[in-house]
Design an enzyme around this catalytic site. Structure first.
Site, PDB file in Angstrom:
ATOM      1  N   CYS A   1      39.392  49.081  41.861  1.00  0.00           N
ATOM      2  CA  CYS A   1      37.802  48.997  42.068  1.00  0.00           C
ATOM      3  C   CYS A   1      37.065  50.359  41.964  1.00  0.00           C
ATOM      4  CB  CYS A   1      37.411  48.586  43.447  1.00  0.00           C
ATOM      5  SG  CYS A   1      38.209  49.078  44.823  1.00  0.00           S
TER       6      CYS A   1
ATOM      7  N   GLY B   1      36.732  39.857  46.720  1.00  0.00           N
ATOM      8  CA  GLY B   1      35.325  39.885  45.946  1.00  0.00           C
ATOM      9  C   GLY B   1      34.452  39.717  47.319  1.00  0.00           C
TER      10      GLY B   1
ATOM     11  N   THR C   1      43.837  41.386  41.880  1.00  0.00           N
ATOM     12  CA  THR C   1      43.879  42.540  41.003  1.00  0.00           C
ATOM     13  C   THR C   1      44.980  43.604  41.356  1.00  0.00           C
ATOM     14  OG1 THR C   1      42.015  43.426  42.506  1.00  0.00           O
ATOM     15  CG2 THR C   1      41.501  42.623  40.094  1.00  0.00           C
TER      16      THR C   1
END
Length: 511
Positions: free
Chosen positions: A234, A183, A102
């Site tokens: 995030c 993750g 990301t």
């Protein structure tokens, strides 16, 4: 790779502050020079985000990071005469840096520069979806650092990442610390590796807006934040909790800023797109609002930046109450500020504990009550959460790795910064006032020194391709050289050497 990093770390640990600063400046400048190119390539390779926003993050995590820590010294010996303590910085050694898809290049830049600031060697293991651009980002920084005097091998990278290779790197005894950004499964694996690890939990940011807030400014900041890089940070807002007394006014302001309020039918289509079977579809990560609406069969204006998805109850069964790394923002109306705080707490019980939250209010009591109640370790106040929580629009430490502390089962509760990669040896004198402490300040410069002459290249093992090339060149050079005449004495010596080699080989085989 780890052997080479260990060798580089031993050499690097002896460098002085001036040399480290020179290496840092070169690496950061190289990263900044490629910020635009790598931003575009990251979007092309992963399909995530907005190139211009990634460019800004790349700059923030290269020369911007250097500016943020200008004047900070993570190398020199520190003397506290009053406490009679001398602190000697000790680098971790070999840092294994796991980076996500990301925020790929920005995280590579960030972790490399943190390692260089603290005289650590770093091995970058990128997410497979971003391996090409991450490898090139690490390569340009490594070349610049070595050219400026860093030890060969202080920055390395994995070209072809895989789960077995990652597990081997994380558990190897030559890895001194794993810094995991990614993750949940990757972070948990880092903590299970048997080596020290710094990992982070998932986000799921609630943002509370009360009736005292500057609603136009709050709406603009929320839309800007939620749409930044198509919401892949995030720290981005996940669920907007708004006090009923100002909800209509805020929604109007949000629409004016570029948000589209979904009807119930449109919301259900978007929910089904994002969470087929109740599980988030990762193909939606980092896609823009118009693309997501089109895939869901929803018509929105061309300039739509955020999709507002209203729902009633924050419960685990509601997928829209979970983290969404795309510009879809859940919207919940509450009757009072107190119920809004309770709703934010419910969001974090579903996921995101320890991570981040945000509040837009001008009431100090509300802001403090919110901060004391939500189970997070950073709250952005009257600013967008994406860049606020990451320290790019607040005075928190600028970071691409968010520590979630005890709430989120993380070993750190702060934004990752250089000091987390250094321990200190403390020389502590007798506390008795009658026992003196010598003036050690003049001697502190002897602890570290700039390298004398060129840094020697890593001594490759004899079975590597590099060593084979060197050997072939040496053999070719020897073959081309004029031969000395063979004498009886040299012939006897050769025969003796031959007998010794044969005897040693026989001992190995038979033993």
């Amino acid at each position: 790779m780890l052997e080479r990093a260990e060798w580089a770390a031993r050499a690097f640990a002896r460098y002085d502050a001036a040399t480290v600063d020179r290496i840092l400046s070169a690496a950061a400048a190289a990263g900044a020079a490629h910020a635009d190119e790598f931003a575009r390539r990251a979007v092309e390779e992963t399909g995530f985000g907005v190139a211009e926003h990634k460019r800004l993050k790349n700059l923030a995590c290269s020369t911007g990071l250097l500016e943020a820590y200008a004047g900070h010294d993570f190398v020199s010996v520190r003397v506290d005469h009053e406490a009679k303590i001398v602190e000697i910085p000790r680098p971790a050694g070999v840092v294994l840096a796991l980076t996500p898809s990301t925020n790929p290049v920005a995280t590579v830049y960030f972790k490399i520069l943190l390692a260089l600031m603290t005289r650590n060697a770093v091995v970058v293991c990128p997410h497979p979806l971003a391996r090409s651009v991450c490898a090139d980002a690490a390569r340009i920084m490594a070349e610049a650092a070595v050219a400026a005097g860093a030890p060969d091998g202080c920055v390395q990278w994995v070209d072809e990442p895989s789960v077995p290779l990652l597990n081997a790197l994380m558990s190897d005894e030559r890895t001194d610390v794993v810094v995991a950004t990614g993750g949940v499964q990757v972070v948990r694996a880092a903590y299970r590796s048997g080596n020290p690890a710094i990992g982070v939990g998932p986000g799921n940011v609630p943002v509370l807006v009360d009736a005292t807030a500057d609603l136009a400014a709050a709406a603009r900041r929320i839309v800007d934040s939620k749409s930044f890089d198509n919401s892949v940070l995030c720290t981005n807002e996940s669920v907007l909790v708004v006090e009923e007394a100002c909800a209509d006014t805020l929604v109007t302001a949000l629409r004016r800023a570029g948000a589209h309020l979904l009807t119930e039918d449109e919301r259900d289509r978007v929910r089904d797109l994002l969470f087929p079977g109740g599980v988030f579809d990762t193909s939606c990560v980092g896609r823009d609002a118009v693309t997501l609406a089109g895939r869901a069969g929803v018509r929105v204006p061309a300039g739509t930046r955020v999709l507002l998805a209203p729902f009633d109850l924050v419960v685990p069964e509601e997928p829209l109450a979970r983290e969404k790394l795309c510009p879809v923002l859940g919207l919940v109306r509450v009757p009072t500020v107190r119920s809004g705080i309770d709703t934010a707490r419910a969001v974090l019980r579903i996921s995101g504990a320890g991570h981040s939250a945000a509040v837009h209010s001008t009431d100090p009591a509300t802001i403090l009550a919110f901060g004391a109640a939500v189970r997070v370790l950073r709250v952005s106040v009257n600013t967008g959460a994406s860049l606020g929580g990451s320290g790019l629009e607040t005075n928190l430490a600028p970071t691409m790795t968010i520590g979630t502390g005890f709430f989120g089962r993380s070993s750190v509760g702060e934004n990752l910064e250089p000091r987390h990669l250094v321990n200190h040896t403390r020389l502590a004198w007798n506390a008795d006032p009658g026992v003196g402490m010598p003036d050690v300040a003049a001697a502190t410069g002897s602890a570290w020194a700039p390298p004398t002459g060129p840094v020697p290249a890593y001594p490759h093992a004899s079975n590597t391709a590099e060593a084979a090339d060197v050997l072939r060149a040496a053999v070719a050079g020897a073959a081309a050289a004029p031969r000395e005449p063979v004498t009886a004495e040299s012939a006897d010596l050769r025969e003796e050497v031959r007998r010794m080699v044969v005897a040693e080989l026989r001992r190995i085989v038979e033993g």
